[in-house]
Write a protein that holds these residues in place. Structure first.
Motif, PDB file in Angstrom:
ATOM      1  N   VAL A  45       0.829  -1.204   0.000  1.00 35.12           N
ATOM      2  CA  VAL A  45       0.000   0.000   0.000  1.00 35.12           C
ATOM      3  C   VAL A  45       0.867   1.259   0.000  1.00 35.12           C
ATOM      4  O   VAL A  45       0.617   2.202  -0.761  1.00 35.12           O
ATOM      5  CB  VAL A  45      -0.972  -0.016   1.206  1.00 35.12           C
ATOM      6  CG1 VAL A  45      -1.631   1.338   1.391  1.00 35.12           C
ATOM      7  CG2 VAL A  45      -2.008  -1.096   1.022  1.00 35.12           C
ATOM      8  N   VAL A  46       1.912   1.280   0.824  1.00 32.47           N
ATOM      9  CA  VAL A  46       2.785   2.455   0.878  1.00 32.47           C
ATOM     10  C   VAL A  46       3.507   2.654  -0.448  1.00 32.47           C
ATOM     11  O   VAL A  46       3.616   3.780  -0.950  1.00 32.47           O
ATOM     12  CB  VAL A  46       3.784   2.329   2.050  1.00 32.47           C
ATOM     13  CG1 VAL A  46       4.882   3.365   1.949  1.00 32.47           C
ATOM     14  CG2 VAL A  46       3.059   2.449   3.370  1.00 32.47           C
ATOM     15  N   SER A  47       3.979   1.569  -1.072  1.00 32.50           N
ATOM     16  CA  SER A  47       4.670   1.718  -2.357  1.00 32.50           C
ATOM     17  C   SER A  47       3.708   2.145  -3.464  1.00 32.50           C
ATOM     18  O   SER A  47       4.074   2.916  -4.352  1.00 32.50           O
ATOM     19  CB  SER A  47       5.384   0.424  -2.730  1.00 32.50           C
ATOM     20  OG  SER A  47       4.455  -0.624  -2.882  1.00 32.50           O
ATOM     21  N   LEU A  48       2.477   1.670  -3.419  1.00 31.04           N
ATOM     22  CA  LEU A  48       1.485   2.083  -4.410  1.00 31.04           C
ATOM     23  C   LEU A  48       1.153   3.563  -4.278  1.00 31.04           C
ATOM     24  O   LEU A  48       1.090   4.290  -5.284  1.00 31.04           O
ATOM     25  CB  LEU A  48       0.220   1.232  -4.259  1.00 31.04           C
ATOM     26  CG  LEU A  48      -0.882   1.457  -5.278  1.00 31.04           C
ATOM     27  CD1 LEU A  48      -0.396   1.081  -6.656  1.00 31.04           C
ATOM     28  CD2 LEU A  48      -2.105   0.642  -4.913  1.00 31.04           C
ATOM     29  N   ILE A  49       0.970   4.024  -3.046  1.00 36.87           N
ATOM     30  CA  ILE A  49       0.691   5.444  -2.819  1.00 36.87           C
ATOM     31  C   ILE A  49       1.882   6.303  -3.244  1.00 36.87           C
ATOM     32  O   ILE A  49       1.706   7.342  -3.888  1.00 36.87           O
ATOM     33  CB  ILE A  49       0.323   5.687  -1.340  1.00 36.87           C
ATOM     34  CG1 ILE A  49      -1.031   5.056  -1.037  1.00 36.87           C
ATOM     35  CG2 ILE A  49       0.307   7.169  -1.007  1.00 36.87           C
ATOM     36  CD1 ILE A  49      -1.406   5.053   0.427  1.00 36.87           C
ATOM     37  N   ALA A  50       3.103   5.854  -2.929  1.00 34.77           N
ATOM     38  CA  ALA A  50       4.297   6.611  -3.331  1.00 34.77           C
ATOM     39  C   ALA A  50       4.419   6.675  -4.853  1.00 34.77           C
ATOM     40  O   ALA A  50       4.764   7.719  -5.415  1.00 34.77           O
ATOM     41  CB  ALA A  50       5.548   5.978  -2.725  1.00 34.77           C
TER      42      ALA A  50
ATOM     43  N   ILE B  81       1.929   6.538  -7.040  1.00 31.63           N
ATOM     44  CA  ILE B  81       0.889   7.441  -7.534  1.00 31.63           C
ATOM     45  C   ILE B  81       1.295   8.897  -7.317  1.00 31.63           C
ATOM     46  O   ILE B  81       1.079   9.752  -8.183  1.00 31.63           O
ATOM     47  CB  ILE B  81      -0.460   7.115  -6.858  1.00 31.63           C
ATOM     48  CG1 ILE B  81      -0.974   5.776  -7.357  1.00 31.63           C
ATOM     49  CG2 ILE B  81      -1.481   8.205  -7.105  1.00 31.63           C
ATOM     50  CD1 ILE B  81      -2.181   5.253  -6.616  1.00 31.63           C
ATOM     51  N   ILE B  82       1.907   9.188  -6.185  1.00 28.67           N
ATOM     52  CA  ILE B  82       2.358  10.557  -5.905  1.00 28.67           C
ATOM     53  C   ILE B  82       3.451  10.974  -6.882  1.00 28.67           C
ATOM     54  O   ILE B  82       3.431  12.094  -7.416  1.00 28.67           O
ATOM     55  CB  ILE B  82       2.826  10.681  -4.443  1.00 28.67           C
ATOM     56  CG1 ILE B  82       1.629  10.600  -3.505  1.00 28.67           C
ATOM     57  CG2 ILE B  82       3.601  11.976  -4.214  1.00 28.67           C
ATOM     58  CD1 ILE B  82       1.986  10.516  -2.043  1.00 28.67           C
TER      59      ILE B  82
END
Length: 70
Positions: free
Chosen positions: A19-24, A26-27
């Motif tokens: 989840v953290v890598s996916l959000i990063a 996308i950012i």
């Protein structure tokens, strides 16, 4: 449980990493798209105002001073 290495991490830790890598990701993509400068559509203006270039006679470039006969 030991969550010090990825091999011994539990399912929740793996999910947090994903989840953290996916959000990063996308950012990073969002910042890249937002930072791109908006260029005006110059293609129609360039085509209307561009100078006309015509080709000259063919030229042969060599390193020797010999004449090329065709």
């Amino acid at each position: 449980m030991n969550n010090y290495t990825l091999a011994t991490a539990d399912r929740l830790t793996h999910l947090k990493i994903v989840v953290v890598s996916l959000i990063a990701g996308i950012i990073v993509v969002g910042v890249g798209i937002a930072a791109r400068p908006e260029l005006p559509d110059m293609s129609t203006r360039l085509e209307a105002r561009a100078p006309i270039l015509k080709a000259d006679k063919p030229v042969t470039w060599t390193q020797a001073d010999r004449v090329t006969i065709r």
